[in-house]
Design a protein around this motif. Structure first.
Motif, PDB file in Angstrom:
ATOM      1  N   ASN A  61     -21.555-109.225 -74.667  1.00  0.00           N
ATOM      2  CA  ASN A  61     -22.077-107.949 -74.170  1.00  0.00           C
ATOM      3  C   ASN A  61     -21.146-107.360 -73.116  1.00  0.00           C
ATOM      4  O   ASN A  61     -20.851-106.164 -73.128  1.00  0.00           O
ATOM      5  N   THR A  81     -28.177-107.013 -68.090  1.00  0.00           N
ATOM      6  CA  THR A  81     -28.639-107.876 -69.182  1.00  0.00           C
ATOM      7  C   THR A  81     -29.640-108.901 -68.665  1.00  0.00           C
ATOM      8  O   THR A  81     -30.720-109.079 -69.236  1.00  0.00           O
ATOM      9  N   VAL A  98     -29.585-109.008 -75.851  1.00  0.00           N
ATOM     10  CA  VAL A  98     -28.309-108.388 -76.216  1.00  0.00           C
ATOM     11  C   VAL A  98     -28.346-107.836 -77.642  1.00  0.00           C
ATOM     12  O   VAL A  98     -27.848-106.740 -77.901  1.00  0.00           O
ATOM     13  N   PHE A 104     -27.834-102.021 -77.071  1.00  0.00           N
ATOM     14  CA  PHE A 104     -26.426-101.968 -76.725  1.00  0.00           C
ATOM     15  C   PHE A 104     -25.683-101.513 -77.976  1.00  0.00           C
ATOM     16  O   PHE A 104     -25.830-102.108 -79.051  1.00  0.00           O
TER      17      PHE A 104
END
Length: 176
Positions: A61, A81, A98, A104
């Motif tokens: 991420n 996160t 994630v 994302f």
């Protein structure tokens, strides 16, 4: 001979410490000059409080969202996160947060989920993720920040949020 053993276990960042206190009646130990209790400290080897897959997902991420950003921006993405992991609105583990749909942008491409990047940006992202998970780094004032976007996009949700800071090319928000 009667004796009592009590255990106190504490979890510390660098390991688990077990304190054992053994108490003996003084009358039975007259020949041995000791106090009523003998503390013994056993330090067990430390183990990380996260799994390897958690580290990988957090590093991915960071890499995809802020791999070319300043290091502070990478720490901020990691913190967002983990803030989501702590919030009951989101899944309770790093990979699920994630890889959650539409959270994302990079994760919307499923072919990227489990590929391992290479190069200096990956190495740096991995080290940042490891540092955050070890509790070495945390950005003050970002405890409730759960959202961010690049400064060159204007998502609809941003108007309903409170901006907290801008780091590199990202604007960070809270919903308070």
């Amino acid at each position: 001979l009667m004796f009592k053993i009590s255990f106190n276990i504490g979890l510390y960042a660098l390991g688990i410490v077990v304190l054992i206190s053994i108490a003996f009646p003084q009358s039975k130990l007259s020949e041995i000059p000791v106090s009523e209790s003998i503390p013994i400290e056993i330090v067990l080897p430390s183990e990380p409080l996260y799994r390897d897959v958690d580290l990988f997902c957090l590093a991915k991420n960071i890499f995809h969202e802020a791999g070319t950003e300043p290091e502070l921006g990478q720490y901020a993405v990691a913190q967002v996160t983990l803030n989501r992991v702590r919030d009951t609105k989101y899944p309770n583990n790093i990979c699920s947060v994630v890889l959650e749909r539409y959270q994302f942008s990079w994760a919307n491409n499923k072919t990227l989920h489990w590929t391992k990047p290479a190069g200096p940006n990956w190495d740096r992202s991995y080290l940042v993720a490891k540092s955050v998970l070890n509790g070495d780094q945390w950005i003050a004032g970002m405890d409730h920040v759960q959202y961010f976007h690049a400064d060159y996009v204007e998502p609809k949700w941003a108007s309903k949020m409170t901006p907290v800071t801008t780091i590199g090319r990202h604007i960070f928000y809270t919903h308070h």
